[in-house]
Design a protein around this motif. Structure first.
Motif, short mmCIF file in Angstrom:
data_model
loop_
_atom_site.label_atom_id
_atom_site.label_comp_id
_atom_site.label_asym_id
_atom_site.label_seq_id
_atom_site.Cartn_x
_atom_site.Cartn_y
_atom_site.Cartn_z
N ALA A 423 0.92 -1.17 -0.24
CA ALA A 423 -0.07 0.15 0.11
C ALA A 423 0.84 1.28 -0.13
CB ALA A 423 -0.87 -0.18 1.14
N TRP A 424 2.01 1.20 0.72
CA TRP A 424 2.84 2.51 0.56
C TRP A 424 3.62 2.70 -0.51
CZ3 TRP A 424 5.17 -0.13 5.70
CH2 TRP A 424 4.47 0.14 6.82
N ILE A 425 3.92 1.70 -1.25
CA ILE A 425 4.43 1.52 -2.41
C ILE A 425 3.75 2.05 -3.62
CG2 ILE A 425 5.81 0.34 -4.15
CD1 ILE A 425 6.99 -1.40 -2.05
N THR A 426 2.46 1.72 -3.65
CA THR A 426 1.49 1.93 -4.62
C THR A 426 0.86 3.38 -4.49
OG1 THR A 426 -0.08 0.72 -3.64
CG2 THR A 426 1.21 -0.46 -5.48
N SER A 427 0.83 3.91 -3.25
CA SER A 427 0.08 5.00 -2.89
C SER A 427 1.19 5.91 -2.23
CB SER A 427 -1.30 4.78 -2.30
OG SER A 427 -1.76 6.13 -2.10
N PRO A 428 1.88 6.38 -2.80
CA PRO A 428 3.15 6.98 -2.23
C PRO A 428 2.82 8.48 -1.40
CG PRO A 428 3.63 7.22 -4.62
CD PRO A 428 2.57 6.59 -4.27
N THR A 429 1.81 8.68 -0.60
CA THR A 429 1.46 9.64 0.02
C THR A 429 2.58 10.21 1.19
OG1 THR A 429 0.39 8.64 2.01
CG2 THR A 429 -0.75 9.09 0.12
N PRO A 430 2.37 11.42 1.61
CA PRO A 430 3.60 12.01 2.69
C PRO A 430 3.84 11.00 3.79
CG PRO A 430 2.33 13.74 1.73
CD PRO A 430 1.55 12.44 1.26
N LYS A 431 2.35 10.57 4.40
CA LYS A 431 2.45 9.54 5.61
C LYS A 431 2.99 8.21 5.10
CE LYS A 431 -0.44 7.22 9.04
NZ LYS A 431 -1.71 7.18 9.39
N ALA A 432 2.78 7.77 3.64
CA ALA A 432 3.57 6.39 3.25
C ALA A 432 5.08 6.75 3.29
CB ALA A 432 3.02 5.98 1.86
N MET A 433 5.48 7.85 2.93
CA MET A 433 6.94 8.20 2.74
C MET A 433 7.61 8.18 3.83
SD MET A 433 7.55 8.14 -0.53
CE MET A 433 6.58 6.89 -0.39
N LEU A 434 6.81 8.54 5.10
CA LEU A 434 7.08 8.57 6.42
C LEU A 434 7.61 7.39 6.83
CD1 LEU A 434 8.34 9.89 9.09
CD2 LEU A 434 5.87 10.00 9.66
N ASN A 435 6.42 6.43 6.76
CA ASN A 435 6.68 4.71 6.78
C ASN A 435 7.77 4.14 6.11
OD1 ASN A 435 4.15 4.80 8.66
ND2 ASN A 435 2.87 4.50 6.95
N CYS A 436 8.04 4.69 5.07
CA CYS A 436 9.07 3.99 4.13
C CYS A 436 10.30 4.33 4.85
CB CYS A 436 9.07 4.34 2.87
SG CYS A 436 7.71 3.87 1.71
N LYS A 437 10.69 5.52 5.32
CA LYS A 437 11.69 5.76 5.99
C LYS A 437 12.16 4.99 7.06
CE LYS A 437 11.90 10.48 4.72
NZ LYS A 437 11.87 11.92 5.32
N ILE A 438 11.07 4.48 7.73
CA ILE A 438 11.16 3.65 9.03
C ILE A 438 11.18 2.20 8.67
CG2 ILE A 438 10.16 3.23 11.49
CD1 ILE A 438 8.88 5.86 11.23
N TYR A 439 10.35 1.66 8.05
CA TYR A 439 10.06 0.09 7.84
C TYR A 439 10.91 -0.55 6.81
CZ TYR A 439 5.79 0.81 10.75
OH TYR A 439 4.86 0.67 11.86
N PHE A 440 11.37 0.35 5.92
CA PHE A 440 12.33 -0.03 4.83
C PHE A 440 13.73 -0.39 5.42
CE2 PHE A 440 8.98 0.99 1.50
CZ PHE A 440 9.36 -0.42 0.93
N ASP A 441 13.95 -0.26 6.49
CA ASP A 441 15.26 -0.37 7.38
C ASP A 441 14.91 -1.61 8.19
OD1 ASP A 441 16.37 1.50 6.01
OD2 ASP A 441 16.71 2.87 7.79
N MET A 442 14.92 -2.76 7.96
CA MET A 442 14.22 -3.88 8.87
C MET A 442 15.32 -5.08 9.16
SD MET A 442 10.73 -6.15 7.60
CE MET A 442 11.37 -6.73 6.32
N ARG A 443 15.16 -5.52 10.14
CA ARG A 443 16.10 -6.70 10.57
C ARG A 443 15.40 -7.87 11.19
NH1 ARG A 443 20.35 -6.86 14.05
NH2 ARG A 443 19.98 -4.89 14.61
N PHE A 444 16.02 -9.15 11.18
CA PHE A 444 15.63 -10.10 12.07
C PHE A 444 16.19 -9.99 13.36
CE2 PHE A 444 16.24 -14.52 13.40
CZ PHE A 444 14.94 -14.92 13.80
#
Length: 612
Positions: A423-444
């Motif tokens: 949803a963030w990728i297909t609808s890149p709203t400002p809120k989605a971009m903020l989420n991308c900054k956090i969630y696209f850095d991910m680790r187990f």
């Protein structure tokens, strides 16, 4: 003006910074210099401590050599050297080696100082040149600490391997022949198992197992492993976490290269932070864990005095947070019973990048299987709340945005997490971009690694279009570096006595955002900023100069940020008062911000304007 002076004047006039200065500056330089014919025989007469000069090469080829006999750079016509000592007053430490004889113009300190006073642009040129050299990783030539070294550098033996159909006796003979305490079990050149001395003792001798039995019967299947380009700290952390003493080292194609043992690592370190990680993994109760956590700030301050690259503290802090998280998960299950189904604890943001500081907060979540039973969610909701609350008690403060496993929104199945990202990728709203900054850095962090692998595979399959990349690039450029007109700092803060620069928001975060965008575009799976840059070096998106600039600026700003935190300067987190810096340090900081701004603009041009 004599013909000789006229010739020098015409040459100097074409060289920076004189090409941008009034002609009188070049004339002064030409009339006050000494001309030297530089050879291998007289090279030791120049660049001597206590006699600082500015040197301009007219002809020839000269190497600048560090005190460690490492090449700093090769200089030719139009290049200067000697200016760092003129600017700072520090003793001269480097030396030169003449590769081709030639003419050298030498300007003494009094004349250099005169030009600095009379022509501000002259001074700024050499301050910037010195800042660039200081920012350059090649110039620093720092000795890497044990924990920064790559695994491949510690290995001195090739991989010793054997087939899973071979007998236990054959394995023991081969281990004795090569003098090793473990042997890798391989099939079609891929690692499938591991057998150690302890296995032979506990699984064979102690249980009267026949030595003629196939190794496949007693080997540890799918053992923990590490790749050759990982750092030593990562290996030690993995060994402590899983209480193992032998770690197979693989290349990027999963082929065995050798074995790393706990003995190999113990030879490299006597580090209190690493010992603390070991104590955390063995903590039997919350009181012991919190006691360990209380030691972290002071211990890191002491540790920072003994390392060349203070940015390593980010990896250590993240390692400590990983250890506390894993132990809290263990303590919860020890009290409330094993989890009713498979799960994975994942982290985001600075912990995922292994770049935490003393002021980093939590960013984490729970990953559950798609077939999780509704009533099982209650167990994981309670686990998430327990772990996050206790992390807060241990000094890893709660996330202001509630991006934590205690939040039901962050307790999701593989499919649910995948749908969020989609949803963030297909609808890149400002809120989605903020989420991308956090969630696209991910680790187990802990739990079922295969669940995390399934999520990573699903995310890799989501198509990212140019609109998404353009939105990310535009969002990156909404944040500005704190440099205004005439290269002056743009300070924040209401109280004139407490003006400051936010090194995280206005510097480090921008670099992280830029590098993340390029990494996503190139399909780089790593989360750490420097590791992303290393991987991008093999691609086409960024040229070497840009990669070096981003790497050096990130290191410099991160070191300055951590140093400020450790020294308690009384300002908001991640902030610094530039008035507390020396004149040279302020110029260096401006140069770093200038390079960050260039990276921002290049990012916007490449992605937002569709030039890729």
């Amino acid at each position: 003006m004599t013909p000789e002076i006229q010739d020098i004047y015409q040459f100097v006039l074409k060289q920076a910074p004189f090409s941008e200065l009034p002609e009188s500056a070049a004339s002064y330089f030409a009339k006050h210099l000494e001309i030297v014919y530089l050879t291998a025989a007289n090279q030791h007469h120049w660049l001597k401590s206590g006699e600082p000069n500015l040197y301009l090469i007219r002809s020839g080829l000269v190497d600048l050599i560090s005190p460690k006999d490492e090449l700093i750079g090769r200089m030719s016509q139009g290049d200067y050297f000697g200016y760092p000592s003129l600017l700072t007053g520090d003793a001269i430490q480097n030396r030169i080696e003449v590769q081709q004889e030639g003419l050298l113009y030498v300007l003494a300190q009094p004349e250099f100082d005169f030009l600095r006073r009379e022509y501000k642009a002259f001074e700024q040129y050499f301050v910037r040149a010195h800042a660039n050299r200081l920012l350059s990783s090649k110039y620093k030539q720092q000795n890497e600490t044990w924990s920064e070294r790559k695994i491949a550098e510690l290995m001195n033996k090739a991989a010793v391997s054997i087939s899973p159909t071979s007998s236990i006796r054959e394995a023991a003979k081969k281990m004795s022949e090569f003098g090793v305490s473990s042997i890798m079990v391989t099939e079609q050149a891929k690692l499938v198992g591991l057998v150690t001395d302890r296995d032979l003792r506990n699984r064979v001798l102690a249980k009267d197992v026949s030595p003629e039995l196939a190794l496949a019967e007693i080997m540890t299947r799918s053992p923990k492993h590490i790749f050759e380009n990982n750092r030593v700290f990562t290996a030690l952390h993995l060994m402590l976490k899983h209480n193992i003493h032998h770690l197979p080292v693989l290349d990027e194609n999963f082929r065995p290269l050798g074995m790393l043992t706990s003995t190999d690592l113990l030879r490299q370190q006597k580090s209190d932070p690493v010992q603390l990680i070991g104590r955390i993994y063995k903590a039997q109760n919350l009181h012991t864990l919190k006691t360990c956590a209380q030691e972290i700030p002071e211990l890191l301050r002491k540790f920072s005095y003994h390392i060349e690259d203070i940015s390593l503290i980010g990896k250590l802090l993240s390692g400590l947070t990983d250890a506390m998280t894993s132990r809290l998960i263990f303590l919860y299950q020890d009290k409330h019973g094993q989890a009713p189904c498979r799960f994975a604890w994942i982290c985001f943001g600075s912990q995922a990048r292994e770049e935490q500081t003393l002021h980093s907060d939590q960013d984490n979540g729970l990953l559950l299987p798609d077939d999780v039973e509704p009533h099982h969610r209650e167990y994981f909701a309670a686990m998430g709340t327990f772990v996050c609350e206790q992390l807060n008690e241990c000094g890893i403060v709660s996330c202001p945005g509630n991006i934590m496993a205690s939040n039901p929104e962050c307790q999701a199945t593989v499919t649910q997490w995948t749908e969020k990202f989609s949803a963030w990728i297909t609808s890149p709203t400002p809120k989605a971009m903020l989420n991308c900054k956090i969630y696209f850095d991910m680790r187990f962090i802990d739990g079922a690694g295969d669940l995390y692998a399934a999520l990573s595979h699903a995310l890799a399959g989501i198509s990212k279009n140019e609109l998404f990349y353009a939105a990310m690039a535009s969002d990156i450029n909404t944040n500005s570096v704190p440099i205004g007109l005439f290269q002056q700092f743009k300070l924040e803060g209401e109280d004139s006595k407490h003006k400051y620069l936010n090194l995280k928001k206005r510097g480090v975060a921008i670099i992280n955002d830029v590098v993340r965008l390029y990494a996503l575009r190139a399909g780089v799976e790593k989360a750490n900023t420097l590791e992303r840059l290393d991987t991008l070096a093999g691609g086409q998106l960024l040229v070497k100069e840009d990669l070096d600039n981003l790497t050096d600026c990130w290191r410099y700003l991160t070191q300055l940020r951590l140093k400020t935190q450790i020294n308690h300067e009384g300002l908001p987190a991640n902030c610094i008062n530039p008035e507390h810096l020396s004149s040279l340090e302020r110029h260096q900081l401006k140069e770093a911000f200038y390079l960050v701004k260039q990276a921002q603009q290049a990012c916007a041009f490449k992605f937002a304007r569709g030039s890729l």
